[in-house]
Design an enzyme around this catalytic site. Structure first.
Site: not given
Length: 523
Positions: A148, A179, A254, A256, A313
């Site tokens: 992201h 991510d 910020g 991240s 499954v």
């Protein structure tokens, strides 16, 4: 001639001096880089034997070790052409432009904020985040960050701790299911961080978070591990893999993509998200465990995508519904119940609905997340051995792992049964269910025409069936051990059940198949 020789000689000497200066500058930078690298290795050695009681000194040393590896990333993305964001909301607009057509939106003049007039202009969006250099190969550095943060970037500016700005960053690959993303940069004198083992982390361990919160590059915070293996629902819409480390060290917008480290200066996680009602830190942060991130990092760096193992499954946790698991005779409280196997998949013909998986290659399996993560990390075409509880006893199942398709939901929605012939019927009153003919045109809206089984068209509010999760549009194909093809058969099978002990149903819907155990109150 002599007058010409002297200036020429001066020019030659000056040229040699300039070249020597350039060479000397490069050698100086190399020497500074070598000293910095050696100092970090020396500090890492000190941290390995440090006394945890000297926290301030340890925090300083961890900061020194991590500083050159943490980067700030400014990302530009090409925004879709469309209306500019208006400076006020619909409630304010209604004061000037009432809703006359009844669509719940204010009736704006033509060309006003709808992309059809002066607002229809191309724009560029910008975001910022963090990353960490995890590998250096010659003149290339490989940065791990969040999807992201870097996903969809058309331009990136990467700032190193020493102030260098790099604009030749190349996005090697992204993985929405975890991510994560990997960026390659071409730059000399880079120092990578060191991987840590997230599997040895425990609640209460000290951790430190690095990054650029609110644009403050080079920030570091500390806290403890609050919990492990958290599923926060952040990646649920991407069929994602969540086993977050929950921390209480401040993580803000910020941060991240920045690293989470232990007190040895090793990366044990990648900061990813916060739980907040304000958008800022509220005491709960989430990081992707390093052992999961390392696997994805290597795949994206080498292949540009993540290749995962797959069974094919639909599964659920035994612990979440013990009565349902016990209805199969299972005595344990940990394991994974197979709800459905899909056609033309590795599990088809090997596993069966109602199987309970307790081990994978000799190692215990406690829940769905653990099984999914272990299978995903296995290379396709590898053979695994599962310990499975089936028909009242444990058995061993050998199964060849397949490659996970990009769209798992597309696989699930392809499963179908054919040619029902049913009549409307009711279940016992205590259950609160009513079934209808699957060929009824009114059922077309559920996408269920042509299905075998008893189609649920009514669920009494607060009934045992409603509490168990039965919904209108579900199709019941099995009652206990009895298969049913229509509503009449389902009603008959239900009437024979001892409802005081509960009843197990097999239910299919657009989302796949599952077992449901209904308990009747007031036994």
């Amino acid at each position: 001639m002599s007058r010409l020789k002297k200036p020429f000689a001066f020019i030659v000497v000056a040229g040699v001096s300039a070249a020597a200066a350039l060479v000397g500058n490069a050698l100086l930078k190399d020497a500074q880089y070598a000293r910095a690298r050696d100092a970090i290795e020396s500090t890492r050695s000190e941290l390995s034997g440090a006394d945890a009681g000297q926290l301030s000194n340890i925090f300083r040393k961890v900061g020194k070790v991590m500083e050159p590896s943490v980067v700030n990333i400014i990302v530009h993305r090409a925004a879709k052409t469309g209306p500019r964001a208006l400076p006020f909301d619909n409630d304010a607009l209604r004061k000037f432009f009432p809703d006359r057509d009844g669509d719940g939106q204010p009736d704006l003049p033509e060309g006003f904020g709808d992309g059809g007039g002066f607002d229809d202009v191309p724009r560029d969006s910008m975001g910022t985040g963090s990353g960490v250099i995890m590998h250096v190969d010659g003149g290339s550095g490989f940065i791990l960050t969040n999807n992201h943060v870097a996903g969809g970037a058309t331009e990136m500016t990467i700032t190193l701790a020493d102030g260098r700005q790099i604009k030749n960053g190349k996005l090697l690959g992204t993985d929405a299911k975890t991510d994560l993303a990997v960026i390659e940069i071409k730059e000399p004198r880079l120092i990578p961080a060191k991987w840590g083992d997230s599997d040895v982390m425990e609640r209460g361990d000290f951790v430190m978070a690095f990054g650029s919160p609110f644009g403050y590059v080079g920030s570091m915070t500390h806290g403890i591990v609050s919990a492990l293996n958290r599923q926060a629902g952040i990646l649920a819409d991407r069929q994602g893999y969540e086993s977050f480390i929950q921390v209480d060290c401040p993580i803000n917008p910020g941060n991240s993509g920045g690293p989470l480290t232990n007190l040895k200066g090793e990366v044990v996680g990648i900061n990813t998200a916060i739980a907040s009602r304000t958008g800022s830190f509220s005491g709960i942060g989430f990081a992707i465990p390093s052992n999961q991130a390392k696997y994805v990092f290597e795949q994206l760096k080498g292949k540009g995508k993540v290749v995962r193992g797959w069974l094919g499954v639909s599964i659920s946790d035994v612990a979440r519904d013990l009565p349902k698991a016990q209805s199969f005779g299972f005595k344990g409280d940990k394991g994974v119940l197979v709800e459905q196997t899909f056609a033309n998949t590795p599990a088809n013909g090997k596993l069966k609905p109602g199987d309970i998986v307790t081990e994978l290659d000799g190692k215990p399996v406690s829940d769905v997340q653990e099984l999914r993560n272990k299978v995903a990390a296995i290379a396709p075409n590898a053979t695994v051995k599962m310990r499975v509880y089936r028909n009242g006893e444990f058995t061993s199942v050998d199964l060849t792992i397949g490659e996970q398709p990009d769209d798992l939901m597309a696989v699930a929605t392809k499963q179908s049964d054919l040619s029902p012939r049913a009549e409307e019927a009711k279940s016992p009153a205590k259950l609160g269910l009513r079934f209808a003919n699957p060929n009824d045109p009114t059922l077309e809206r559920f996408g269920l025409s042509g299905k075998n089984g008893a189609v649920v068209v009514q669920v009494a509010p607060q009934s045992p069936s409603a509490k168990a999760g039965i919904r209108v549009g579900d199709v019941i194909t099995q009652v206990g051990e009895t298969e049913v093809k229509n509503g009449v058969e389902a009603a008959a099978a239900l009437s024979k059940q001892d409802l005081s002990k509960g009843v197990r149903l097999y239910v299919t819907s657009a989302g796949g198949g599952r077992f449901v155990f209904i308990e009747v109150d007031g036994k």
